[in-house]
Motif scaffolding. Sequence first.
Motif, PDB file in Angstrom:
ATOM      1  N   LEU A  44       0.865  -1.178   0.000  1.00 20.86           N
ATOM      2  CA  LEU A  44       0.000   0.000   0.000  1.00 20.86           C
ATOM      3  C   LEU A  44       0.900   1.227   0.000  1.00 20.86           C
ATOM      4  N   PHE A  45       0.772   2.042  -1.031  1.00 19.99           N
ATOM      5  CA  PHE A  45       1.461   3.332  -1.040  1.00 19.99           C
ATOM      6  C   PHE A  45       0.488   4.355  -0.502  1.00 19.99           C
ATOM      7  N   SER A  46       0.848   4.952   0.618  1.00 23.11           N
ATOM      8  CA  SER A  46      -0.021   5.940   1.234  1.00 23.11           C
ATOM      9  C   SER A  46       0.009   7.221   0.412  1.00 23.11           C
ATOM     10  N   VAL A  47      -1.147   7.609  -0.108  1.00 22.26           N
ATOM     11  CA  VAL A  47      -1.256   8.813  -0.920  1.00 22.26           C
ATOM     12  C   VAL A  47      -1.412  10.005   0.022  1.00 22.26           C
ATOM     13  N   SER A  48      -0.421  10.881   0.011  1.00 23.52           N
ATOM     14  CA  SER A  48      -0.426  12.035   0.906  1.00 23.52           C
ATOM     15  C   SER A  48      -1.451  13.073   0.470  1.00 23.52           C
ATOM     16  N   ALA A  49      -1.982  13.755   1.456  1.00 17.57           N
ATOM     17  CA  ALA A  49      -2.800  14.938   1.193  1.00 17.57           C
ATOM     18  C   ALA A  49      -1.867  16.134   1.136  1.00 17.57           C
ATOM     19  N   THR A  50      -2.091  17.022   0.194  1.00 19.19           N
ATOM     20  CA  THR A  50      -1.229  18.198   0.068  1.00 19.19           C
ATOM     21  C   THR A  50      -2.031  19.404  -0.391  1.00 19.19           C
ATOM     22  N   THR A  51      -1.571  20.583   0.021  1.00 19.15           N
ATOM     23  CA  THR A  51      -2.207  21.817  -0.428  1.00 19.15           C
ATOM     24  C   THR A  51      -1.500  22.406  -1.647  1.00 19.15           C
ATOM     25  N   ARG A  52      -0.408  21.779  -2.091  1.00 20.87           N
ATOM     26  CA  ARG A  52       0.269  22.339  -3.270  1.00 20.87           C
ATOM     27  C   ARG A  52      -0.505  21.974  -4.530  1.00 20.87           C
ATOM     28  N   GLY A  57       0.823  16.026 -15.225  1.00 19.10           N
ATOM     29  CA  GLY A  57       0.843  14.567 -15.215  1.00 19.10           C
ATOM     30  C   GLY A  57       0.413  13.941 -13.906  1.00 19.10           C
ATOM     31  N   GLU A  58       0.358  14.712 -12.829  1.00 23.05           N
ATOM     32  CA  GLU A  58      -0.075  14.160 -11.540  1.00 23.05           C
ATOM     33  C   GLU A  58      -1.595  14.015 -11.518  1.00 23.05           C
ATOM     34  N   ARG A  65      -3.443  13.489  -2.792  1.00 26.39           N
ATOM     35  CA  ARG A  65      -4.818  13.942  -2.605  1.00 26.39           C
ATOM     36  C   ARG A  65      -4.733  15.455  -2.478  1.00 26.39           C
ATOM     37  N   PHE A  66      -5.116  16.165  -3.535  1.00 27.75           N
ATOM     38  CA  PHE A  66      -4.977  17.611  -3.570  1.00 27.75           C
ATOM     39  C   PHE A  66      -6.175  18.264  -2.890  1.00 27.75           C
ATOM     40  N   VAL A  67      -5.881  19.050  -1.853  1.00 32.77           N
ATOM     41  CA  VAL A  67      -6.942  19.732  -1.108  1.00 32.77           C
ATOM     42  C   VAL A  67      -6.534  21.182  -0.890  1.00 32.77           C
ATOM     43  N   ASP A  68      -7.539  22.046  -0.685  1.00 33.86           N
ATOM     44  CA  ASP A  68      -7.214  23.433  -0.349  1.00 33.86           C
ATOM     45  C   ASP A  68      -6.951  23.531   1.158  1.00 33.86           C
ATOM     46  N   GLY A  89       8.682  26.654   4.101  1.00 30.53           N
ATOM     47  CA  GLY A  89       8.464  27.939   4.758  1.00 30.53           C
ATOM     48  C   GLY A  89       7.012  28.249   5.051  1.00 30.53           C
ATOM     49  N   GLY A  90       6.193  27.210   5.204  1.00 35.06           N
ATOM     50  CA  GLY A  90       4.789  27.431   5.531  1.00 35.06           C
ATOM     51  C   GLY A  90       3.914  27.715   4.323  1.00 35.06           C
ATOM     52  N   LEU A  91       4.494  27.642   3.108  1.00 34.52           N
ATOM     53  CA  LEU A  91       3.713  27.922   1.908  1.00 34.52           C
ATOM     54  C   LEU A  91       2.737  26.794   1.586  1.00 34.52           C
ATOM     55  N   GLN A  92       3.075  25.582   2.014  1.00 32.20           N
ATOM     56  CA  GLN A  92       2.242  24.427   1.703  1.00 32.20           C
ATOM     57  C   GLN A  92       2.122  23.536   2.931  1.00 32.20           C
ATOM     58  N   ARG A  93       1.127  22.656   2.894  1.00 32.92           N
ATOM     59  CA  ARG A  93       0.961  21.645   3.932  1.00 32.92           C
ATOM     60  C   ARG A  93       0.890  20.279   3.270  1.00 32.92           C
ATOM     61  N   SER A  94       1.358  19.291   3.996  1.00 31.97           N
ATOM     62  CA  SER A  94       1.313  17.918   3.513  1.00 31.97           C
ATOM     63  C   SER A  94       1.043  17.015   4.701  1.00 31.97           C
ATOM     64  N   GLY A  95       0.312  15.924   4.472  1.00 25.40           N
ATOM     65  CA  GLY A  95       0.001  15.020   5.571  1.00 25.40           C
ATOM     66  C   GLY A  95      -0.359  13.627   5.090  1.00 25.40           C
ATOM     67  N   THR A  96      -0.333  12.679   6.022  1.00 24.84           N
ATOM     68  CA  THR A  96      -0.601  11.268   5.732  1.00 24.84           C
ATOM     69  C   THR A  96      -1.944  10.848   6.312  1.00 24.84           C
ATOM     70  N   PRO A  97      -2.914  10.499   5.453  1.00 24.98           N
ATOM     71  CA  PRO A  97      -4.190   9.984   5.968  1.00 24.98           C
ATOM     72  C   PRO A  97      -3.967   8.732   6.819  1.00 24.98           C
ATOM     73  N   ARG A  98      -4.561   8.700   7.992  1.00 25.07           N
ATOM     74  CA  ARG A  98      -4.329   7.649   8.986  1.00 25.07           C
ATOM     75  C   ARG A  98      -5.010   6.317   8.648  1.00 25.07           C
ATOM     76  N   GLU A  99      -6.272   6.355   8.294  1.00 24.81           N
ATOM     77  CA  GLU A  99      -7.079   5.139   8.210  1.00 24.81           C
ATOM     78  C   GLU A  99      -6.556   4.116   7.198  1.00 24.81           C
ATOM     79  N   PRO A 100      -6.187   4.493   5.964  1.00 26.29           N
ATOM     80  CA  PRO A 100      -5.702   3.477   5.018  1.00 26.29           C
ATOM     81  C   PRO A 100      -4.433   2.765   5.504  1.00 26.29           C
ATOM     82  N   VAL A 101      -3.548   3.513   6.177  1.00 26.34           N
ATOM     83  CA  VAL A 101      -2.303   2.931   6.693  1.00 26.34           C
ATOM     84  C   VAL A 101      -2.617   1.896   7.761  1.00 26.34           C
ATOM     85  N   GLU A 102      -3.435   2.256   8.739  1.00 25.33           N
ATOM     86  CA  GLU A 102      -3.747   1.342   9.835  1.00 25.33           C
ATOM     87  C   GLU A 102      -4.490   0.106   9.338  1.00 25.33           C
ATOM     88  N   ARG A 103      -5.403   0.288   8.380  1.00 26.18           N
ATOM     89  CA  ARG A 103      -6.168  -0.846   7.849  1.00 26.18           C
ATOM     90  C   ARG A 103      -5.243  -1.834   7.121  1.00 26.18           C
TER      91      ARG A 103
END
Length: 197
Positions: A44-52, A57-58, A65-68, A89-103
């Motif tokens: 399972l490749f965890s697809v990160s959420a990002t604000t960038r 091609g992406e 997972r592109f989110v505002d 420098g705080g221009l973007q945020r990125s994070g790892t959704p928890r549920e798919p990883v734990e499952r």
Amino acid sequence: MSTVTPGHQASGAPRGRLLVLAGPSGVGKSSVVAGLREALPDLLFSVSATTRPARPGEVDGRDYRFVDRAGFDALIARGELLEWAEVHGGLQRSGTPREPVERALAAGRPVLVEVDLQGARSVKRVMPEAVTVFVAPPSMEELARRLTDRGTDTPEQRARRLATAIEEMDARDEFDQIVVNDDLQAVIRRLVTLAVA
């Protein structure tokens, strides 16, 4: 009443192995991830959420997972991220959704999370059983060349990425494993071994 010991599911089958991959921008993490996904179909490749914004091609949901920012704030508020950080420098945020990883881990599947330095530290705090892997460039000169050849950043963005890379390289000894990306297939073989050990 049954109990679950760390590293095992309730059924007694072993939990999956969590690999946490980090390294400087331009070091070739995307190529490493693609090769590892091909070599390990069950991964399972965890697809990160990002604000960038998406690069050419992406694809949303496949690459990121592109989110505002408001959507990202909602993920944080609901506790749906294993880790998150402000980057560049705080221009973007990125994070790892928890549920798919734990499952996936509970089902005995190997999981790969690709994060930045802050993210790797955060995941290791929350899930100390994770194996952290730092992907290093053959040299800083080679990294600079790769960033230039990629052609996706302005000169200012490249300079910021290189400055961040120096900080990341200084922290590489915090990781469980360090791999130098001078031979992509060798890196992939090493990670396959780590993922299924």
